[in-house]
Enzyme design. Structure first.
Site, PDB file in Angstrom:
ATOM      1  N   ASP A 184       0.861  -1.097   0.101  1.00  0.00           N
ATOM      2  CA  ASP A 184       0.119  -0.153  -0.241  1.00  0.00           C
ATOM      3  C   ASP A 184       0.998   1.441   0.009  1.00  0.00           C
ATOM      4  O   ASP A 184       1.127   1.514   1.346  1.00  0.00           O
ATOM      5  CB  ASP A 184      -1.305  -0.249   1.268  1.00  0.00           C
ATOM      6  CG  ASP A 184      -1.525   1.294   1.083  1.00  0.00           C
ATOM      7  OD1 ASP A 184      -2.408   1.695   0.101  1.00  0.00           O
ATOM      8  OD2 ASP A 184      -2.182   1.376   2.073  1.00  0.00           O
ATOM      9  N   ASP A 236      -1.335   7.320  -6.568  1.00  0.00           N
ATOM     10  CA  ASP A 236      -1.630   5.797  -5.290  1.00  0.00           C
ATOM     11  C   ASP A 236      -2.119   4.812  -6.230  1.00  0.00           C
ATOM     12  O   ASP A 236      -2.108   4.843  -7.627  1.00  0.00           O
ATOM     13  CB  ASP A 236      -2.573   6.310  -4.498  1.00  0.00           C
ATOM     14  CG  ASP A 236      -2.652   5.711  -4.116  1.00  0.00           C
ATOM     15  OD1 ASP A 236      -2.611   4.457  -3.047  1.00  0.00           O
ATOM     16  OD2 ASP A 236      -4.235   4.772  -3.738  1.00  0.00           O
TER      17      ASP A 236
END
Length: 441
Positions: A104, A320
């Site tokens: 992540d 992201d």
């Protein structure tokens, strides 16, 4: 707990020697048949729908995390619960204990469930037992390490055993609580020479109380953000502050695997590289922020006027890998979708069967979309059709952008079939068009 300086330097020298040439690990998409999250009963349309839901949820968490920087007493954490899109295999402890964790870029802490579990969510895989590892050491309360982690991971001291603890809560009421520890983390290179590289004394969270919406199919999170306890920051001296990934497109064969590289293996160079500055945000170091200046649709250039992220002077969009869609302000989205619609040819406009996305067409070889370029500061990134449209069913493809006024995010669909390289020493982000289905290291 104490380790002699000479022994520490010896360990670091050995690790640096092993990691100097760089190494690469596989990133497994959570919907891949090789993922523990894979559900063979789900249709492709259901997987896309769930991915979009995770995108919306993730954007809310990012927005809440940035808002929390103005409220130091907030209990919310910038960590993501289980909404990332890619998984990686790591091992913790000595002997190495395998863990399949969500990779992540929107979080920092490396954490997993640990025995004894006072209140743990059901986990299909075995749970890590600190007592079985000869290298596991808790961080004491009365230490500079515990003090320095107070803001970043919510460390605190309340236990009778003097162990530094952490607590993170999420917008969906999920939470994780446990001990801050140092442990050996092992990564195995899956490309080139097969070897395992062990990194001693990595800061991790050992969760003894974890509950909420966590999936039983996962066993941890590996934070790849920019904060001090993330994997890439802790590996910084060993990898020269460099990591990169190459995400295979959703249309790739089932056996195709995305990759995550570190050190020299992560250097993105050669013809076609576009590089833009990473803009540090002192209020929220987790996120990778850049400046998007405009997006061109054919010959029409649309200025991007997104609000700045956190306390950055000019950064206006987060890059992201865990968010599927690219999220932009609603006024910009209206201009973008209008420009795209005016230039699409060869196919009939239709609707998203799930009602999530607003600009959709009948998919097929006749669908022709205009050239679209993202103009970052100093870097023009030309996108392909697969970066711009996402198939939401066998017969429908929709624009993979979404209007959102809370936070702007450059999502993973726009990054597929690019080598995306982060250099945290030079503070740059590079894009290079690449066939990510090919092993090129």
């Amino acid at each position: 707990m104490a380790v002699s300086l000479s022994l520490t330097l010896t360990l670091l020298t050995l690790v640096n020697a092993e990691a100097a040439g760089g190494f690469t690990v596989d990133l497994v998409h959570r919907d891949s048949s090789s993922s523990p999250f894979y559900d063979p009963l789900e249709t492709p349309a259901q997987r896309i729908r769930n991915s979009l839901k995770r995108s919306f949820s993730r954007a809310q968490r990012f927005s809440a995390a940035m808002a929390a920087t103005s409220s130091p007493t907030s209990a919310d954490s910038p960590l993501a619960a289980s909404d990332g899109e890619y998984l990686m295999n790591i091992s913790l402890g000595t002997p190495p204990f395998p863990i399949v964790a969500i990779a992540d870029t929107g979080s920092d802490l490396i954490w997993t469930q640990c025995k004894p579990c006072t209140n743990c969510y059901k986990q299909n895989a075995a749970v890590f037992s600190p007592n079985s590892s000869s290298t596991y050491k808790t961080v004491p309360c009365q230490s500079s390490a515990c003090d320095s982690l107070q803001i970043e991971v919510g460390s605190y001291c309340s236990s009778n055993d003097g162990v530094c603890q952490y607590e993170a809560s999420y917008g969906d009421q999920s939470h994780t609580k446990g001990d801050i520890a140092v442990e050996t983390l092992t990564l195995g290179s899956t490309v080139g020479p097969r070897r395992h590289v062990a990194f001693p004394k990595m800061v991790i969270g050992c969760g003894h109380d974890n509950a909420g919406t966590f999936s039983p199919k996962g066993s941890g999170i590996v934070g790849l953000g920019g904060g001090s306890v993330s994997l890439v920051t802790q590996l910084g001296p060993h990898i020269g502050g460099k990591f990169s990934y190459c995400l295979v497109p959703s249309s790739a064969a089932a056996e195709a695997t995305s990759t995550l590289s570190f050190g020299q293996s992560a250097v993105v160079s050669g013809n076609g590289v576009a590089t833009t500055p990473l803009i540090p945000d002192p209020s929220q170091p987790t996120f990778y922020v850049v400046q998007l200046e405009a997006v061109s649709v054919g010959s029409k250039k649309i200025p991007f006027h997104g609000s700045t992220v956190g306390e950055t002077s000019s950064g206006n969009i987060i890059v992201d890998s865990g968010t599927t869609l690219t999220l932009v302000p609603t006024d910009f989205f209206t201009q973008l979708s209008s420009a795209v619609e005016s230039q699409v040819t060869g196919s009939n406009k239709t609707t998203d069967p799930q009602g999530n996305l607003s600009l959709c067409y009948e998919s097929g070889p006749k669908l022709k979309v205009p050239s679209i370029t993202a103009h970052f500061k100093g870097a023009d990134v030309a996108l392909t059709m697969e970066n711009v449209f996402i198939k939401v069913s066998d017969t429908v493809a929709c624009l993979a952008f979404y209007g959102n006024d809370d936070v702007s995010i450059y999502g993973n669909v726009a990054q597929q079939n690019f080598r995306v390289g982060y250099d945290l020493q030079k503070h740059t982000l590079s894009f290079k068009p690449t066939d990510c289905t090919q092993k090129f290291f």
